[in-house]
Scaffold this motif. Structure first.
Motif, short mmCIF file in Angstrom:
data_model
loop_
_atom_site.label_atom_id
_atom_site.label_comp_id
_atom_site.label_asym_id
_atom_site.label_seq_id
_atom_site.Cartn_x
_atom_site.Cartn_y
_atom_site.Cartn_z
N ASN A 57 -0.11 0.60 6.74
CA ASN A 57 1.15 -0.05 7.03
C ASN A 57 2.06 -0.05 5.82
O ASN A 57 3.28 0.01 5.94
CB ASN A 57 0.91 -1.48 7.50
N GLY A 58 1.45 -0.10 4.64
CA GLY A 58 2.25 -0.02 3.42
C GLY A 58 2.99 1.30 3.32
O GLY A 58 4.17 1.37 2.99
N ASN A 118 -5.69 -2.97 7.83
CA ASN A 118 -5.21 -4.34 7.90
C ASN A 118 -3.72 -4.34 8.16
O ASN A 118 -2.96 -3.66 7.48
CB ASN A 118 -5.55 -5.04 6.59
N THR A 119 -3.29 -5.13 9.14
CA THR A 119 -1.87 -5.09 9.50
C THR A 119 -1.00 -5.75 8.47
O THR A 119 0.18 -5.46 8.38
CB THR A 119 -1.65 -5.78 10.85
N GLN A 120 -1.55 -6.68 7.69
CA GLN A 120 -0.68 -7.35 6.72
C GLN A 120 -0.69 -6.66 5.37
O GLN A 120 0.34 -6.53 4.74
CB GLN A 120 -1.14 -8.80 6.50
N TYR A 121 -1.85 -6.28 4.91
CA TYR A 121 -1.94 -5.80 3.54
C TYR A 121 -2.52 -4.41 3.43
O TYR A 121 -2.82 -3.95 2.35
CB TYR A 121 -2.85 -6.74 2.72
N GLY A 122 -2.69 -3.76 4.56
CA GLY A 122 -3.39 -2.49 4.51
C GLY A 122 -2.52 -1.38 3.96
O GLY A 122 -1.30 -1.44 3.93
N LEU A 123 -3.19 -0.31 3.56
CA LEU A 123 -2.49 0.79 2.93
C LEU A 123 -1.62 1.53 3.93
O LEU A 123 -0.51 1.93 3.62
CB LEU A 123 -3.52 1.75 2.35
N ILE A 154 -13.89 -0.21 3.47
CA ILE A 154 -12.66 0.33 2.88
C ILE A 154 -11.67 0.68 3.98
O ILE A 154 -10.48 0.37 3.90
CB ILE A 154 -12.98 1.59 2.05
N LYS A 205 -11.54 -0.55 6.96
CA LYS A 205 -11.04 -1.76 7.60
C LYS A 205 -9.89 -2.35 6.79
O LYS A 205 -8.91 -2.84 7.34
CB LYS A 205 -12.17 -2.78 7.72
N TYR A 206 -10.01 -2.27 5.50
CA TYR A 206 -8.96 -2.73 4.63
C TYR A 206 -7.71 -1.85 4.79
O TYR A 206 -6.59 -2.35 4.82
CB TYR A 206 -9.47 -2.71 3.20
N PHE A 207 -7.91 -0.55 4.94
CA PHE A 207 -6.76 0.32 5.14
C PHE A 207 -5.99 -0.07 6.39
O PHE A 207 -4.77 0.03 6.44
CB PHE A 207 -7.21 1.77 5.33
#
Lengths: 336, 576, 303
Positions: free
Chosen positions: C149-150, C142-147, C136, C138-140
């Motif tokens: 950066n969002g 993520n430079t393209q789709y992570g939370l 989870i 690692k997903y956060f």
């Protein structure tokens, strides 16, 4: 409420303090729960929404399609075509995890409980100290020192050497067995836990010896004593030990990665690691048939989150079962 | 009374324990032994009595046989319409009939996985035959490392009078010698897989069309002779941040054998006779040292500019592990070009003509771009197979016979026959990648009848054939240091870790100082991997670089005659 | 006479009973002792032998003396200093950020009403499988789709490179522990055992909030804190899963930790001897730290 006095609670400063503490705590709870919430909502999102940026808090069209797809894609039964995401269906891996965690739990708890009881009640004090050090000594030693030797020992159990010696005066090799690539490779080393012995002994020390002696004089056997006196009273420690031993066995990652090669026997945590990339393909925004199929399949990060959610469920169930005992707090010493 | 009961209890417990132990001994003694243990167990008389020689095979008919082979599984596969496996069984049975002492046992596992082979070797359960570069955990170009480490068996006696040796020497002589021969002893054979020269780029034809990039023939493709700067321009044109598109997706190492890095370096002038950033040591304490020539720095700066100035490269620490995530980026629609990292021929098979699969109509293949003075690297995927060194003479001969059967004998003929039938009866979409490749570049002589039955150009697009055969074969190959005994192959392959560090630093950090990173990597490389000195290295270096000079003179005269080349060689390479 | 006889009989019975319990003790303890000796102590003895051997893949291992340790000397092997530096950096960050938080939260939690405490504790202890947690996060990141950066983008700030940035990657590895920590169970148990009268007495004397914590609560928790500190040090020096799963050694070796290096040496390069040598070095480093820590906290819980 020990720190803040009951008197003077109406004063503004004290109320401010209480309010501040409460809000800090609730913020902490929210931060802690947020990843869990995120995992759950992402697993409900269809594929298109995952790759929106910035990501949204609640899916616009939530659906359980991802779970269904994970089960179908891994079993190779997806109607849309011959994609196979994992080697075996998901329930194979869930079964592996349950077998490993359950096996470790079923072996570990009786052995360590008996040992704790023996240490606190049955041994003479001199032997008790020696055996206790024997049991606890490995707590201080990092697990990595015994990592490779354990691996070597499991290869030709119980010889850590490559060639097995011969029984002297005969031509027969010593009996040995290769436990690698089987469930025993994970269960056997987990059969014993020094921390559990510590907890059990600490707790049983709190049970007064006079009680046990009286029962002995009345003619009860040791097993009877355990059954009738110790167990009803030690529910807290059993709950704690069960929960933590299940949780650590379920969360094992490095050891199964090392000793098991065959994907059929891997537990869920290793599978989650190995197939990160199988499940997080780039956004299907193209027009080719392949991409359209993937889009229809709808598996991406949401699949990974769905698998994570499935992996967390058993630990959560154990938590619900044992929450009473855990919440009342286990004291290392002291028994009323 | 109670004590008596207790006594009886303990005695019965002890008895049952002893019985159990005895039982387990018996059980253990009856357990089926591995061939290794079996061999060690038998006396000489028994070896004569037991005529069965077991060859553990993991490969043809299928690489990834993950389940225990049983007659039920076989029937199931036939029922599913998978004649490929049936033909494999038939071939194996014919072999066993022709060799009455031998039994071929298919083991479950993936022979292309290093861990599988190495743990098998350590435990005595390895397959009889495996790819040499996989067992040595290195890339295809350095398969010799397995030889140096003693991980493959000596098969000189078997190869001496073999009927295929002259043919192999004629067709694959230099490569075979470079990878498998040492001091007149042979250690490996060309693989039972198509030897496909040519690595390159895959690109998306639809993106090229949208961007308006066409080659001379009017196809949406780069020209065959494109250069690295044109590559950079194309990547920039394909990048569109709003649509989340990048021109190029790069994996900065962790996949073994990713030769983009040396290909780029070669294009900028660094001789690829050895690793890109390794040059002869000036101090003379060791033979080699780690360092970067100005040309190498230029190449790395090229990559850095592409990454951070043009922002046309999709990469990061998430792409350093596991299988080919960067190629999925192209399929998924985020990257326009991808370094295949695989043999182009393999992708020919992947993109077959099943309209439901990704098809060559939208993915094209382009060769490596040219660099200064038309420099272009030749990368040949000579994938040699070696045999288990713990096998004794009988087992080795049996394994060698089976290998011959599968590669050039009846087994190979059956395989081709099966392919032809599959294509003709069921249509071309059922052919796997290797099978199409077989018709173009099989390593052993196959009767012309089989080759002529399938016309490859009917099924494979023009540019695929052009890239793999014409362009790759036309590129000349430079002399390598292994041929001159200049490299400790055991340590050389491990340098990939150090290279990976440099690439990762470039890809993850926009303010990277390339000189400093190379210096840090040099610290690691020099102390850990390049700390050896070869005997008579001065003479060997002289011979080697004379050969390198001749190579450049003959094939790339523009580059050879430039002052840059002369300066570079004088300063960095001819340092004896 | 009769009384003496009865006394003698009962004495014998007591002795017999004692001997009986001693025998039962060994019977009860036998499986644990066997398991502990095979999987607890035997591997450690073997480790000290294996560290001096060189493993050939197809031949049995040969004795090589101190070669494996010489391979790991910092002057010969820059990776050793690198991994120890990374690991100590992680341990320092992790202890600094995540050791005090459970204690603080436990202390603050005790202020609430009983029902609120109950609810909060249940919520705080909802478990997430550790592998799932790492994925989870690692997903956060993520430079393209992570939370993360969002969030930054929607606030109008420039995005960060998170796991790709070698300066903050170690902090990124520590952050999950920081956020997912709740009150420590052990601290709550200890705090519950402190009688309320002490606080009321202090209140009567006019002691302020912070002084109460300093003088009453902390001395009680001190032994437990010492033990937890030892466990935290030992645990944080042995991390493997976060670097392995999130960054595979990090951008250019930035998150390459000791246990990851042991894993690489043993199972990627099959150099078992050198890996065990490094494990033994780690063992001595941990021992040294534990000894220092125990000397500093002189009272230690009777473990």
């Amino acid at each position: 409420m020990p720190l803040i006095a009951k008197v003077g609670r109406r004063r503004f400063k004290v109320r401010l303090l209480i309010g501040a503490i409460t809000s800090i705590l609730w913020i902490g709870v929210a931060l802690h729960l947020f990843p869990v919430w995120w995992m759950f909502t992402t697993s409900l999102k269809p594929a298109r929404e995952i790759f929106e940026f910035p990501p949204s808090l609640w899916p616009k069209s939530p659906s359980f399609i991802c779970y269904k797809l994970i089960f179908e894609l891994s079993a190779g039964t997806w109607a849309g075509g011959n994609i196979r995401v994992l080697d075996y269906p998901i329930y194979v891996y869930i079964k592996n995890s349950i077998i490993m965690a359950g096996g470790i739990m079923c072996l570990q708890i009786p052995f360590t409980a008996l040992m704790g009881y023996a240490l606190s009640k049955l041994y003479s004090s001199r032997w008790s100290r020696i055996v206790f050090l024997f049991c606890i000594g490995t707590l201080m030693i990092p697990g990595e020192v015994s990592l490779i030797p354990s691996y070597l020992i499991l290869r030709h159990f119980p010889f850590p050497t490559k060639h097995i010696p011969v029984i002297p005066f005969t031509n027969i090799l010593f009996p040995h067995y290769n436990f690698l690539d089987s469930y025993w490779a994970v269960i056997l080393p987990g059969m014993y836990s020094a921390f559990n012995v510590l907890l059990f002994k600490g707790f049983f020390d709190g049970i007064p010896t006079e009680l046990v002696n009286a029962a002995r004089l009345d003619g009860a056997s040791e097993l009877g004593i355990i059954r009738r006196i110790i167990i009803p009273v030690s529910k807290p420690v059993f709950a704690v030990v069960t929960y933590f031993s299940f949780s650590s066995a379920w969360n094992q990652f490095m050891w199964p990665l090392i000793v098991i090669r065959n994907n059929k026997l891997m537990p869920l945590s290793v599978i989650l690691y190995k197939f990160q990339f199988a499940l997080t393909q780039a956004p299907p925004t193209g027009k080719t048939p392949e991409e359209q199929r993937l889009m229809a399949a709808g598996v991406g990060y949401n699949g990974l989150m769905a698998l994570s959610f499935i992996e967390s469920i058993p630990v959560f169930i154990m938590f619900l079962i044992f929450r009473e005992q855990l919440m009342t707090g286990i004291k290392l010493r002291g028994f009323k | 009374m109670k004590s008596k009961l207790l006594k009886m209890l303990t005695i019965s417990l002890a008895l049952s324990l002893i019985l159990g132990l005895m039982g387990s001994f018996a059980f253990a003694a009856k357990k089926e032994l591995t061939p290794y243990e079996f061999r060690h167990q038998l006396t000489d008389e028994e070896k004569v009595k037991y005529k069965t020689i077991i060859v553990r095979w993991c490969g043809y008919p299928h690489d990834n046989w993950t389940v225990k082979e049983t007659i039920e599984k076989f029937q199931q596969t036939l029922h599913n319409g998978d004649p490929w496996i049936g033909m494999g069984w038939y071939s194996k049975t014919l072999f066993e009939l022709a060799h009455p002492k031998v039994k071929v046992e298919q083991v479950a596992g993936n022979v292309w996985n290093s861990q599988f082979i190495l743990t098998g070797l350590a435990g005595g359960t390895a397959p009889a035959c495996y790819p040499m570069h996989k067992v040595a955990k290195t890339n295809v170009g350095n398969a010799r490392m397995a030889l140096e480490k003693g991980l493959v068996a000596d098969i000189t006696d078997l190869v001496k009078d073999w009927k295929y040796t002259p043919w192999l020497k004629e067709h694959w002589g230099p490569e075979w010698e470079r990878t498998c021969w040492k001091d007149g002893r042979c250690y490996g054979l060309p693989g039972t897989y198509p030897i496909v020269p040519g690595w390159g780029f895959e690109y998306r034809r639809d993106w090229f069309k949208e961007a308006g990039l066409f080659n001379k023939k009017g196809e949406p493709a780069p020209i065959d002779d494109w250069t690295w700067s044109e590559f950079k321009e194309i990547a920039k044109k394909l990048t569109d941040p709003k649509k989340k598109r990048w021109g190029f997706s790069l994996a900065p190492g962790a996949i073994d054998g990713i030769p983009l890095y040396p290909a780029l370096m070669f294009g900028f002038g660094v001789p690829q006779a050895l690793r890109p950033l390794v040059m002869p040591s000036k101090e003379g304490k060791y033979t080699w040292e780690y360092g970067a020539t100005p040309q190498a720095i230029e190449a790395l700066k090229f990559l850095k500019d592409m990454m951070w100035k043009d922002k046309s490269v999709l990469s990061g620490v998430e792409y350093t592990s596991l299988a080919m995530p960067h190629s999925k980026e192209m399929l998924g629609g985020r990257a326009g070009m991808v370094w295949t990292g695989n043999q182009v021929g393999n992708n020919v098979g992947n993109f077959t003509f099943d309209p439901k699969k990704s098809n060559p109509k939208f993915i094209g293949v382009a060769p490596i771009p040219r660099g200064k003075g038309n420099l272009r690297l030749r990368i040949v995927d000579f994938c040699p197979f070696g045999f288990d060194p713990t096998l004794d003479k009988e087992h080795l001969k049996a394994s060698f016979d089976y290998y011959e059967w599968v590669a050039a004998g009846k087994g190979a003929e059956l395989r081709f026959m099966d392919n032809i039938d599959e294509v003709k009866i069921m249509g071309p979409q059922y052919m796997g990648g290797w099978d199409i490749g077989c018709y173009m570049y099989w390593a052993y002589p196959i009767p012309e009848y089989y080759r002529s039955q399938i016309k490859v150009s009917d099924y494979v697009p023009d540019d695929y054939i052009r890239v793999t055969t014409t362009i790759a074969y036309e590129t000349p190959g430079e002399p390598k240091s292994q041929q001159y005994g200049l490299i400790n192959c055991e340590k050389e392959g491990l340098l990939v870790d150090v290279d990976r560090g440099v690439l990762q630093a470039i890809v993850c950090n926009p303010d990277v100082d390339i000189q400093a990173e190379v210096k840090k990597a040099a610290d690691k490389g020099n102390k850990m991997y390049l700390n050896y000195k070869i005997k008579n290295d001065k003479e060997k270096l002289q011979k080697f670089y004379a050969a390198v000079d001749d190579f450049y003179k003959e094939y790339y005269p523009d580059w050879y005659n430039s002052t840059e080349y002369k300066e570079m060689m004088e300063k960095y390479y001819k340092v004896w | 006479m009769a009384i003496k006889k009865i006394a003698k009989v009962s004495h014998n019975k007591e002795e017999k009973g004692l001997r009986f319990t001693r025998r039962m003790a060994w019977i009860f303890g036998a499986p644990s002792i066997v398991a502990q000796s095979i999987f607890g102590w035997f591997p450690i003895l073997v480790a000290f032998v294996v560290a001096f051997q060189k493993f050939h893949i197809v031949k049995p291992c040969t004795y090589t003396g101190w070669d494996n340790f010489a391979f790991l000397l910092p002057s010969n092997n820059p990776l050793t200093t690198l991994v120890f530096r990374n690991t100590l950096y992680y341990a320092a960050l992790s202890l600094a950020l995540t050791f005090l938080i459970p204690i603080l939260i436990a202390i603050l939690l005790m202020e609430m009403k009983k029902s609120v405490i109950r609810v909060m504790m249940i919520l705080w202890f909802i478990p997430v499988a550790s592998m799932a947690g790492i994925i989870i996060w690692k997903y956060f990141y993520n430079t393209q789709y992570g939370l993360f950066n969002g969030i930054l983008v929607s606030l109008g700030l420039p995005t960060l490179r998170w796991l790709n940035d070698s300066r903050i990657v170690m902090l990124c590895l520590v952050l999950p522990g920081l956020i997912m920590y709740g009150p420590g169970l052990i601290y709550i148990a200890t705090l519950q055992s402190i009688p309320d009268e002490l606080y009321e007495a202090a209140e009567l004397e006019g002691v302020s909030f912070w002084q109460k914590i300093w003088h009453i609560t902390l001395p009680r928790i001190r032994p437990i804190m010492a033990m937890m500190l030892i466990l935290a040090i030992i645990g944080s020096l042995q991390i493997f899963e976060q670097p392995f799963v999130m960054t595979t050694g990090g951008p250019n070796y930035a998150t390459y930790t000791v246990v990851y290096y042991i894993f690489d040496l043993a199972f990627q390069n099959l150099l078992y001897g050198k890996a065990t040598a490094l494990a033994i070095i780690l063992f001595f480093v941990i021992m040294a730290l534990v000894v220092i820590q125990r000397k500093y906290f002189r009272e230690n819980i009777d473990v």
